[in-house]
Design a protein around this motif. Structure first.
Motif, PDB file in Angstrom:
ATOM      1  N   LEU A  54       0.803  -1.156   0.113  1.00 19.40           N
ATOM      2  CA  LEU A  54      -0.036   0.037   0.066  1.00 19.40           C
ATOM      3  C   LEU A  54       0.808   1.210   0.060  1.00 19.40           C
ATOM      4  CD1 LEU A  54      -2.596   1.374   0.101  1.00 19.40           C
ATOM      5  CD2 LEU A  54      -2.794   1.207   2.677  1.00 19.40           C
ATOM      6  N   GLU A  55       1.698   1.258   0.825  1.00 16.99           N
ATOM      7  CA  GLU A  55       2.824   2.338   0.844  1.00 16.99           C
ATOM      8  C   GLU A  55       3.623   2.726  -0.176  1.00 16.99           C
ATOM      9  OE1 GLU A  55       5.797   4.513   3.993  1.00 16.99           O
ATOM     10  OE2 GLU A  55       6.006   2.142   3.741  1.00 16.99           O
ATOM     11  N   GLN A  56       3.863   1.698  -1.081  1.00 12.64           N
ATOM     12  CA  GLN A  56       4.621   1.860  -2.322  1.00 12.64           C
ATOM     13  C   GLN A  56       3.617   2.248  -3.402  1.00 12.64           C
ATOM     14  OE1 GLN A  56       6.158  -1.957  -3.947  1.00 12.64           O
ATOM     15  NE2 GLN A  56       7.634  -0.883  -4.999  1.00 12.64           N
ATOM     16  N   ALA A  57       2.504   1.746  -3.302  1.00 11.46           N
ATOM     17  CA  ALA A  57       1.313   2.118  -4.553  1.00 11.46           C
ATOM     18  C   ALA A  57       1.200   3.696  -4.155  1.00 11.46           C
ATOM     19  CB  ALA A  57       0.207   1.307  -4.397  1.00 11.46           C
ATOM     20  N   LEU A  58       1.051   3.953  -2.971  1.00 14.33           N
ATOM     21  CA  LEU A  58       0.650   5.611  -2.883  1.00 14.33           C
ATOM     22  C   LEU A  58       1.700   6.516  -3.156  1.00 14.33           C
ATOM     23  CD1 LEU A  58      -1.244   5.215   0.651  1.00 14.33           C
ATOM     24  CD2 LEU A  58      -2.128   6.315  -1.754  1.00 14.33           C
ATOM     25  N   TRP A  59       3.077   5.871  -2.970  1.00 14.62           N
ATOM     26  CA  TRP A  59       4.174   6.888  -3.391  1.00 14.62           C
ATOM     27  C   TRP A  59       4.217   6.844  -4.771  1.00 14.62           C
ATOM     28  CZ3 TRP A  59       6.780  10.382  -0.965  1.00 14.62           C
ATOM     29  CH2 TRP A  59       7.139  10.445   0.264  1.00 14.62           C
ATOM     30  N   ILE A  60       3.972   5.910  -5.299  1.00 11.89           N
ATOM     31  CA  ILE A  60       4.110   5.811  -6.902  1.00 11.89           C
ATOM     32  C   ILE A  60       3.024   6.819  -7.507  1.00 11.89           C
ATOM     33  CG2 ILE A  60       3.808   4.366  -8.798  1.00 11.89           C
ATOM     34  CD1 ILE A  60       5.554   2.306  -7.493  1.00 11.89           C
ATOM     35  N   ASP A  61       1.844   6.539  -6.996  1.00 14.56           N
ATOM     36  CA  ASP A  61       0.757   7.150  -7.544  1.00 14.56           C
ATOM     37  C   ASP A  61       0.927   8.724  -7.418  1.00 14.56           C
ATOM     38  OD1 ASP A  61      -0.365   5.082  -8.832  1.00 14.56           O
ATOM     39  OD2 ASP A  61      -1.682   4.550  -7.377  1.00 14.56           O
ATOM     40  N   THR A  62       1.343   8.853  -6.110  1.00 17.06           N
ATOM     41  CA  THR A  62       1.440  10.434  -5.568  1.00 17.06           C
ATOM     42  C   THR A  62       2.211  11.097  -6.559  1.00 17.06           C
ATOM     43  OG1 THR A  62       0.839   9.855  -3.308  1.00 17.06           O
ATOM     44  CG2 THR A  62       2.136  11.820  -3.690  1.00 17.06           C
ATOM     45  N   ASN A  63       3.393  10.563  -6.761  1.00 10.96           N
ATOM     46  CA  ASN A  63       4.614  11.276  -7.707  1.00 10.96           C
ATOM     47  C   ASN A  63       4.121  10.966  -9.305  1.00 10.96           C
ATOM     48  OD1 ASN A  63       6.296  12.247  -5.586  1.00 10.96           O
ATOM     49  ND2 ASN A  63       6.374  10.239  -4.970  1.00 10.96           N
ATOM     50  N   ASN A  64       3.356  10.061  -9.603  1.00  8.75           N
ATOM     51  CA  ASN A  64       2.998  10.262 -11.102  1.00  8.75           C
ATOM     52  C   ASN A  64       1.922  10.925 -11.591  1.00  8.75           C
ATOM     53  OD1 ASN A  64       5.230   8.358 -11.576  1.00  8.75           O
ATOM     54  ND2 ASN A  64       3.570   6.563 -11.426  1.00  8.75           N
ATOM     55  N   TYR A  65       0.989  11.358 -10.719  1.00 11.51           N
ATOM     56  CA  TYR A  65      -0.289  12.034 -10.926  1.00 11.51           C
ATOM     57  C   TYR A  65      -0.268  13.427 -10.539  1.00 11.51           C
ATOM     58  CZ  TYR A  65      -2.227   7.570 -12.041  1.00 11.51           C
ATOM     59  OH  TYR A  65      -2.630   6.402 -12.820  1.00 11.51           O
ATOM     60  N   SER A  66      -0.634  14.596 -11.260  1.00 11.32           N
ATOM     61  CA  SER A  66      -0.379  16.024 -10.981  1.00 11.32           C
ATOM     62  C   SER A  66      -1.422  16.307 -10.053  1.00 11.32           C
ATOM     63  CB  SER A  66      -0.369  16.715 -12.397  1.00 11.32           C
ATOM     64  OG  SER A  66      -1.638  16.671 -12.843  1.00 11.32           O
ATOM     65  N   ALA A  67      -2.697  15.675 -10.068  1.00 14.20           N
ATOM     66  CA  ALA A  67      -3.785  16.274  -9.253  1.00 14.20           C
ATOM     67  C   ALA A  67      -4.174  15.104  -8.398  1.00 14.20           C
ATOM     68  CB  ALA A  67      -4.815  16.735 -10.025  1.00 14.20           C
ATOM     69  N   ILE A  68      -4.305  15.450  -6.858  1.00 18.45           N
ATOM     70  CA  ILE A  68      -5.050  14.592  -6.265  1.00 18.45           C
ATOM     71  C   ILE A  68      -6.238  14.995  -5.322  1.00 18.45           C
ATOM     72  CG2 ILE A  68      -4.592  12.927  -4.063  1.00 18.45           C
ATOM     73  CD1 ILE A  68      -1.383  13.413  -4.706  1.00 18.45           C
ATOM     74  N   LYS A  69      -7.271  14.524  -5.224  1.00 23.29           N
ATOM     75  CA  LYS A  69      -8.445  15.079  -4.778  1.00 23.29           C
ATOM     76  C   LYS A  69      -9.087  13.927  -3.875  1.00 23.29           C
ATOM     77  CE  LYS A  69      -9.955  18.255  -8.192  1.00 23.29           C
ATOM     78  NZ  LYS A  69     -11.094  18.742  -9.074  1.00 23.29           N
ATOM     79  N   TYR A  70      -9.425  14.422  -2.716  1.00 29.63           N
ATOM     80  CA  TYR A  70     -10.065  13.445  -1.679  1.00 29.63           C
ATOM     81  C   TYR A  70     -11.596  13.699  -1.985  1.00 29.63           C
ATOM     82  CZ  TYR A  70     -11.691  11.058   2.574  1.00 29.63           C
ATOM     83  OH  TYR A  70     -12.356  10.350   3.651  1.00 29.63           O
ATOM     84  N   ASN A  71     -12.506  12.992  -1.854  1.00 34.27           N
ATOM     85  CA  ASN A  71     -13.971  13.107  -1.618  1.00 34.27           C
ATOM     86  C   ASN A  71     -14.614  12.344  -0.364  1.00 34.27           C
ATOM     87  OD1 ASN A  71     -16.868  12.922  -1.942  1.00 34.27           O
ATOM     88  ND2 ASN A  71     -16.619  12.471  -4.172  1.00 34.27           N
TER      89      ASN A  71
END
Length: 152
Positions: A54-71
């Motif tokens: 989970l931590e690795q997937a979050l790091w990869i996605d956080t740095n690969n995508y430009s926008a992060i939104k929480y609903n």
């Protein structure tokens, strides 16, 4: 003429049987303890593997995508670029990322944007506190914002 045959007496045989029984009992007890210990190691390894995935997937996605939104209503984080998107859905017993499932229990979620805690909307840092089952570990991932984040 009588010849003596060399053999063990009945008492000697009983003593050998008693000693053998004690040794076998101790061996089975030790084997049982080792098996329980190995099972515990296996469970800890499985839990830590899920946590690290989970931590690795979050790091990869956080740095690969430009926008992060929480609903907050949907209990989901959406990572977006112009061409692609990925969504994390937070359930009570697991976290679902597109078609990947992480079997971790999230006790508390905190989201930040530009160092300020936010309850929903744009996010640049995520802190997830896991349950006691995971020894109260936490995940903290962040990304550096580019100028596009502040133009809106």
């Amino acid at each position: 003429m009588k010849t003596k045959i060399r053999a063990f007496t009945l008492n000697e045989m009983v003593i050998v049987m008693i000693i053998s029984t004690i040794v076998i009992g101790i061996a089975f007890t030790v084997l049982s303890l080792v098996q329980r210990h190995m099972w515990s190691i296996q469970q800890n390894f499985k839990l830590n593997t899920e946590f690290n995935r989970l931590e690795q997937a979050l790091w990869i996605d956080t740095n690969n995508y430009s926008a992060i939104k929480y609903n907050k209503m949907e209990r989901e984080i959406q990572f977006k670029t112009v061409l692609d998107s990925t969504t994390y859905h937070f359930k009570s017993d697991y976290v679902l990322r597109d078609r990947d499932t992480f079997h971790v229990q999230i006790e508390q979620k905190r989201f930040f944007f530009d160092g300020i805690k936010v309850s929903e909307g744009m996010v640049d840092a995520i802190q997830l506190n896991l349950s006691a089952k995971f020894k109260d570990q936490s995940i903290f991932v962040f990304k550096h914002n580019d100028a596009i984040q502040f133009i809106k």
